[in-house]
Write a protein that holds these residues in place. Structure first.
Motif, mmCIF file in Angstrom:
data_model
loop_
_atom_site.group_PDB
_atom_site.id
_atom_site.type_symbol
_atom_site.label_atom_id
_atom_site.label_comp_id
_atom_site.label_asym_id
_atom_site.label_seq_id
_atom_site.Cartn_x
_atom_site.Cartn_y
_atom_site.Cartn_z
ATOM 1 N N ARG A 1 17.463 -29.994 13.798
ATOM 2 C CA ARG A 1 18.750 -29.812 13.116
ATOM 3 C C ARG A 1 19.527 -31.124 13.121
ATOM 4 N NH1 ARG A 1 19.304 -25.690 16.713
ATOM 5 N NH2 ARG A 1 21.211 -26.653 17.521
ATOM 6 N N PRO A 2 20.255 -31.415 12.058
ATOM 7 C CA PRO A 2 21.028 -32.663 12.014
ATOM 8 C C PRO A 2 22.143 -32.667 13.068
ATOM 9 C CG PRO A 2 20.742 -31.751 9.806
ATOM 10 C CD PRO A 2 20.294 -30.702 10.773
ATOM 11 N N ARG A 3 22.405 -33.841 13.581
ATOM 12 C CA ARG A 3 23.493 -34.069 14.543
ATOM 13 C C ARG A 3 23.385 -33.119 15.741
ATOM 14 N NH1 ARG A 3 24.453 -38.915 12.445
ATOM 15 N NH2 ARG A 3 25.043 -38.805 10.231
ATOM 16 N N THR A 4 22.182 -33.027 16.314
ATOM 17 C CA THR A 4 21.943 -32.136 17.450
ATOM 18 C C THR A 4 21.585 -32.965 18.678
ATOM 19 O OG1 THR A 4 21.148 -30.395 15.975
ATOM 20 C CG2 THR A 4 20.595 -30.181 18.299
ATOM 21 N N LEU A 5 22.143 -32.601 19.845
ATOM 22 C CA LEU A 5 21.853 -33.284 21.099
ATOM 23 C C LEU A 5 20.566 -32.724 21.692
ATOM 24 C CD1 LEU A 5 22.815 -35.292 23.274
ATOM 25 C CD2 LEU A 5 24.041 -33.369 24.349
ATOM 26 N N LEU A 6 19.622 -33.629 22.030
ATOM 27 C CA LEU A 6 18.325 -33.244 22.582
ATOM 28 C C LEU A 6 18.145 -33.876 23.956
ATOM 29 C CD1 LEU A 6 16.097 -33.832 19.414
ATOM 30 C CD2 LEU A 6 17.253 -31.728 20.095
ATOM 31 N N MET A 7 17.341 -33.208 24.791
ATOM 32 C CA MET A 7 16.969 -33.716 26.109
ATOM 33 C C MET A 7 15.464 -33.992 26.123
ATOM 34 S SD MET A 7 19.620 -34.059 27.976
ATOM 35 C CE MET A 7 18.779 -34.335 29.536
ATOM 36 N N ALA B 1 18.732 -38.493 26.877
ATOM 37 C CA ALA B 1 19.369 -37.682 25.832
ATOM 38 C C ALA B 1 19.418 -38.489 24.546
ATOM 39 C CB ALA B 1 20.779 -37.276 26.249
ATOM 40 N N VAL B 2 19.322 -37.787 23.432
ATOM 41 C CA VAL B 2 19.351 -38.428 22.123
ATOM 42 C C VAL B 2 19.944 -37.450 21.121
ATOM 43 C CG1 VAL B 2 17.024 -37.653 21.503
ATOM 44 C CG2 VAL B 2 17.989 -39.697 20.416
ATOM 45 N N THR B 3 20.603 -37.980 20.095
ATOM 46 C CA THR B 3 21.203 -37.164 19.034
ATOM 47 C C THR B 3 20.476 -37.443 17.729
ATOM 48 O OG1 THR B 3 23.353 -37.249 20.119
ATOM 49 C CG2 THR B 3 23.326 -36.585 17.816
ATOM 50 N N THR B 4 20.086 -36.405 17.034
ATOM 51 C CA THR B 4 19.384 -36.565 15.766
ATOM 52 C C THR B 4 20.331 -37.088 14.688
ATOM 53 O OG1 THR B 4 19.839 -34.257 15.184
ATOM 54 C CG2 THR B 4 17.787 -34.714 16.357
ATOM 55 N N VAL C 1 10.806 -31.719 24.826
ATOM 56 C CA VAL C 1 12.032 -32.009 24.076
ATOM 57 C C VAL C 1 12.660 -30.667 23.707
ATOM 58 C CG1 VAL C 1 13.056 -33.141 22.081
ATOM 59 C CG2 VAL C 1 11.020 -34.120 23.160
ATOM 60 N N ALA C 2 13.935 -30.493 24.069
ATOM 61 C CA ALA C 2 14.642 -29.229 23.801
ATOM 62 C C ALA C 2 16.091 -29.525 23.468
ATOM 63 C CB ALA C 2 14.560 -28.294 25.008
ATOM 64 N N THR C 3 16.692 -28.628 22.726
ATOM 65 C CA THR C 3 18.100 -28.773 22.356
ATOM 66 C C THR C 3 18.973 -28.501 23.571
ATOM 67 O OG1 THR C 3 18.134 -26.459 21.633
ATOM 68 C CG2 THR C 3 17.705 -28.131 19.956
ATOM 69 N N ALA C 4 20.072 -29.242 23.664
ATOM 70 C CA ALA C 4 21.017 -29.051 24.771
ATOM 71 C C ALA C 4 22.164 -28.138 24.388
ATOM 72 C CB ALA C 4 21.569 -30.402 25.234
ATOM 73 N N THR C 5 22.513 -28.062 23.115
ATOM 74 C CA THR C 5 23.594 -27.197 22.632
ATOM 75 C C THR C 5 23.128 -26.469 21.374
ATOM 76 O OG1 THR C 5 24.530 -29.011 21.330
ATOM 77 C CG2 THR C 5 25.404 -28.709 23.549
ATOM 78 N N GLY C 6 23.822 -25.373 21.065
ATOM 79 C CA GLY C 6 23.516 -24.624 19.849
ATOM 80 C C GLY C 6 22.290 -23.755 20.010
#
Length: 387
Positions: free
Chosen positions: A46-52, A79-82, A107-112
């Motif tokens: 997903r755009p503008r998503t924080l990943l770990m 951590a990185v943001t798409t 790799v997994a999403t941190a929020t949403g």
């Protein structure tokens, strides 16, 4: 040969997942030693998503991380943001995870909404052990995206608990049947940890079959804001669904009306009490009249100007006293016309006789004329008696 085929197999798997519309993770190299670094790239997120980004042991892309995040090197994660296209690229230091390999880059999403992907990675020099055997029962996996069905009613607008139905389709990927599975529904507000509640679904899912699951979800009364609904089975989170709950504006309207009505009611009660306690209007009018009589100056005494001005500025002292009549001069009194009055023994159209004329005859001598005198009318008989 196996070392050469492993990156090719990973690339083929990533291409297949990208074609299916799932998040994809690729590595710059499939093996590195502790202390080194690799570049992790991804697409389809997903755009503008924080990943770990983590290196985890006891994990495979098929079974995921068996021991959870306790099997990962959490201290060296990144951590990185798409970007706007759902892509990312980030350098990740290589460190040995607390659990033995097989290892993956997780790799997994941190929020949403939850999304995750794994890429096979080998930490050089780290011990390797086989994965623990799968449980004898079935293994459920989510086949379709989850959704929340339902809507808020009028009572929710006034603070009633919001309620929805979590709908998803799960499939049994294990070798045994799953009968009456017990799911855990978690609701998390913002960044807080979810609160889990167990719910049992009645039914049996045979191996290789799928079933539609519907589970009720309810929040606390007056809840509002951004929530996340999670579904867990067998200690593993299967799905997450965001839920935006509107503010109960009816409660706010109620408090505003209460703040307006309560002071008005108190004011009306106070006015009613004042009307009962204060004296009647008649008594107040009589007291005002007595005050006016006592404050009027005596006849012939002229009130000072400052006293009159002071009395005019005190409305509770009653109406100002009427001024005394000014005595008229003798010349003005003589020149003033005197109103003519009719005596009761004269007719309205007959006035008194002029001086020198004869008056009307007396009753005892109707035919004898009378002569006017200074002290009154004197008959002829009375004059004879006087002589």
């Amino acid at each position: 040969m196996l070392m050469l085929l492993s990156p090719l197999a990973g690339a083929a798997s990533a291409a297949g997942e990208a074609a299916a519309g799932k998040p994809v993770v690729t590595l710059s190299t499939a093996q590195a030693g502790a202390g080194g670094s690799i570049t992790v790239s991804g697409s389809g997120w997903r755009p503008r998503t924080l990943l770990m980004l983590l290196i985890c042991g006891q994990a495979t892309p098929a079974r995921g991380v068996v021991g959870g995040t306790n099997s990962c090197a959490n201290g060296d994660g990144r951590a990185v943001t798409t970007d706007a296209d759902g892509r990312f690229s980030r350098a990740l230091p290589v460190s040995e995870p607390p659990a033995p390999c097989p290892c993956v880059v997780h790799v997994a999403t941190a929020t949403g909404a939850q999304a995750q992907a794994d890429a096979v990675f080998q930490v050089a020099g780290h011990p390797v052990e086989p994965l623990p055997a799968e449980p004898a029962g079935g293994r459920l996996a989510v086949l379709t995206d989850t959704r929340l069905d339902g809507s808020s009613g009028l009572l929710t607008w006034f603070g009633a608990p919001p309620a929805r139905t979590l709908v998803l389709t799960v499939g049994n990927l294990g070798a045994g049947s799953v009968k009456d599975p017990v799911f855990q529904i978690g609701t998390a507000h913002g960044v807080f940890a979810p609160q889990w509640d167990e719910q049992q679904w009645r039914g049996t899912i045979a191996p290789g079959k799928k079933a539609r699951i519907e589970l009720p979800v309810e929040l606390a009364a007056g809840a509002h804001g951004d929530y996340t609904v999670s579904l867990k089975y067998g200690g593993k989170v299967l799905a997450e669904q965001p839920w935006g709950v509107g503010r109960p504006w009816g409660v706010t309207l109620f408090w505003l009306l209460l703040c307006l009505v309560a002071p008005s009611a108190v004011f009306r009660i106070g006015m009613a009490v004042v009307d009962r306690i204060r004296p009647h209007q008649a008594a107040r009018t009589a007291r005002t009249a007595r005050t006016a009589r006592t404050s009027r100056p005596a006849a012939g005494h002229r009130e000072p100007r400052w006293t009159a001005r002071w009395r005019s500025r005190m409305p509770w002292r009653g109406p100002p006293p009427e001024p005394d009549p000014v005595p008229e001069s003798p010349s003005a009194a003589a020149s003033a016309p005197t109103p003519s009055t009719t005596l009761p023994w004269f007719a309205p159209d007959a006035g008194p006789a002029a001086p020198g004329r004869l008056s009307a005859p007396h009753e005892d001598h109707p035919t004898s004329p009378t002569t006017p005198g200074r002290t009154g009318r004197t008959s002829r008989t009375s004059r004879k008696g006087m002589t």
